[in-house]
Write a protein that holds these residues in place. Structure first.
Motif, short mmCIF file in Angstrom:
data_model
loop_
_atom_site.label_atom_id
_atom_site.label_comp_id
_atom_site.label_asym_id
_atom_site.label_seq_id
_atom_site.Cartn_x
_atom_site.Cartn_y
_atom_site.Cartn_z
N SER A 33 -5.08 2.02 5.05
CA SER A 33 -4.15 1.08 5.70
C SER A 33 -3.10 1.76 6.55
O SER A 33 -2.16 1.12 6.99
N GLY A 36 -2.35 0.06 9.64
CA GLY A 36 -2.11 -1.37 9.46
C GLY A 36 -3.35 -2.07 8.95
O GLY A 36 -4.44 -1.89 9.48
N SER A 38 -4.07 -5.21 9.14
CA SER A 38 -4.58 -6.21 10.08
C SER A 38 -5.48 -5.58 11.14
O SER A 38 -6.28 -6.29 11.77
N GLY A 39 -5.38 -4.28 11.34
CA GLY A 39 -6.22 -3.61 12.33
C GLY A 39 -7.61 -3.28 11.84
O GLY A 39 -8.47 -2.87 12.62
N ARG A 40 -7.86 -3.45 10.55
CA ARG A 40 -9.17 -3.18 9.98
C ARG A 40 -10.03 -4.43 10.02
O ARG A 40 -9.53 -5.56 10.09
N THR A 42 -12.38 -7.52 8.80
CA THR A 42 -12.25 -8.39 7.64
C THR A 42 -13.38 -8.14 6.65
O THR A 42 -14.40 -7.52 6.97
#
Length: 330
Positions: A33, A36, A38-40, A42
């Motif tokens: 992480s 971030g 959110s950058g990975r 789903t």
């Protein structure tokens, strides 16, 4: 600098594997992480990618996710789909003698290393290998006589694909020959550039140049360091001495035949053996895989740790590596 290497055997995913994952998860989570969450990708995107490219291990992936609690972040991590960038040094080569032997140096940061030799029988296929993220492997072999190893490919491009340790796990779980492994390596997308060398029990071998931005190239090269067909990241090439290491190995392949012992010993000395531990590129171990007989010897200067499908003792070894002051004094 001291590293404890452990050997662990568990035929099916269970408490041993789950306990190790829980132990390592704080560090894994921080690394995964760091750019971030959110950058990975789903969880649904990650699972769909495994179903599309590696359907044979989808149920295994689901089982491992359930074993760690079914959490969103943990499951996304275990997919190895579009992970953060990671770089390694490494050298690997096929011994030119008549028996199949794959030798490799793993040059990496000891703080980002599982230090686990893991023996499993997942989906009924025996595999021994050096764990990465406890699902992936950086090198290993299966009970059908196929061995595989990876090195970083020396390119900065990053794309949509899998982290290469899961690709290694997949080919060892599903392939029995170098040809089958090559077919899989051609179709599975890798998120960065890596070189994967595979060797089977009949001494057929190949090296695949994986990349996120161009088709995989299959070669009959018996040597791989940290570039592909040419140097494309010059500063990294200089820092890791990839050209010098490749040239050294190629010269050894053209010499008069030497014993397995002498060939392996060459990996324990410069220019192949790296002492750049403080920079995260020191040689953490040398592995010698003999897939025809199902054994692997892990080497350090003056020490050997031997394992095999017929004799896999769970134990540990503590290895002391030189720090920079030791190196400078010598």
């Amino acid at each position: 600098m001291t590293v404890e290497f452990r050997s662990i055997a568990e035929d099916s995913p269970g408490q041993r594997w789950g306990g190790q994952f829980a132990k390592y998860w704080p560090a894994y989570s921080k690394w995964w992480s760091r750019e971030g969450v959110s950058g990975r990708r789903t969880y649904l995107e990650s699972r769909h990618a495994i179903r599309k490219y590696m359907p044979e291990i989808l149920d295994l992936y689901d089982e491992l996710c359930e074993l760690v609690g079914g959490g969103d972040i943990e499951s996304r991590f275990l997919s190895f789909y579009c992970p953060p960038r990671y770089l390694a040094g490494c050298s690997q080569a096929i011994w030119p003698g008549d028996k199949p032997l794959l030798v490799r140096n793993y040059d990496y940061d000891k703080d980002a290393f599982d230090a686990i030799l893991l023996k499993t029988n997942w989906n009924g296929r025996g595999v021994i290998g050096t764990s990465d993220g406890l699902f992936g492997l950086v090198d290993g072999m299966n009970d059908q006589g196929l061995a595989a190893s990876l090195t970083f490919g020396g390119r900065q491009a990053v794309g949509v694909g899998f982290g290469v340790p899961l690709i290694l796990r997949y080919i060892l779980q599903t392939c029995t020959t170098a040809e089958e492994a090559g077919q899989a390596l051609e179709r599975i997308p890798s998120h960065m550039s890596y070189n994967v060398t595979v060797l089977d029990a009949d001494r057929n071998y190949l090296t695949a140049f994986l990349a996120p931005d161009r088709p995989t190239a299959l070669t009959h090269s018996a040597v791989a360091t940290n570039h592909q067909e040419r140097v494309e990241w010059s500063s990294h090439a200089r820092f890791t001495a990839t050209v010098e290491r490749e040239r050294y190995l190629l010269q050894r392949l053209t010499l008069h035949p030497e014993t397995q012992e002498r060939f392996i010993a060459a990996f324990l000395k410069p220019p192949l053996y790296s002492t750049a531990f403080s920079a995260g590129f020191g040689t953490l171990y040398t592995a010698a895989y003999r897939p025809q007989v199902g054994t692997v010897d892990i080497h350090w200067p003056g020490r050997i740790w031997s394992k095999g499908f017929e004799d896999f003792k769970e134990d540990s070894v503590r290895v002391v590596f030189p720090d920079q002051s030791d190196i400078a004094a010598s």
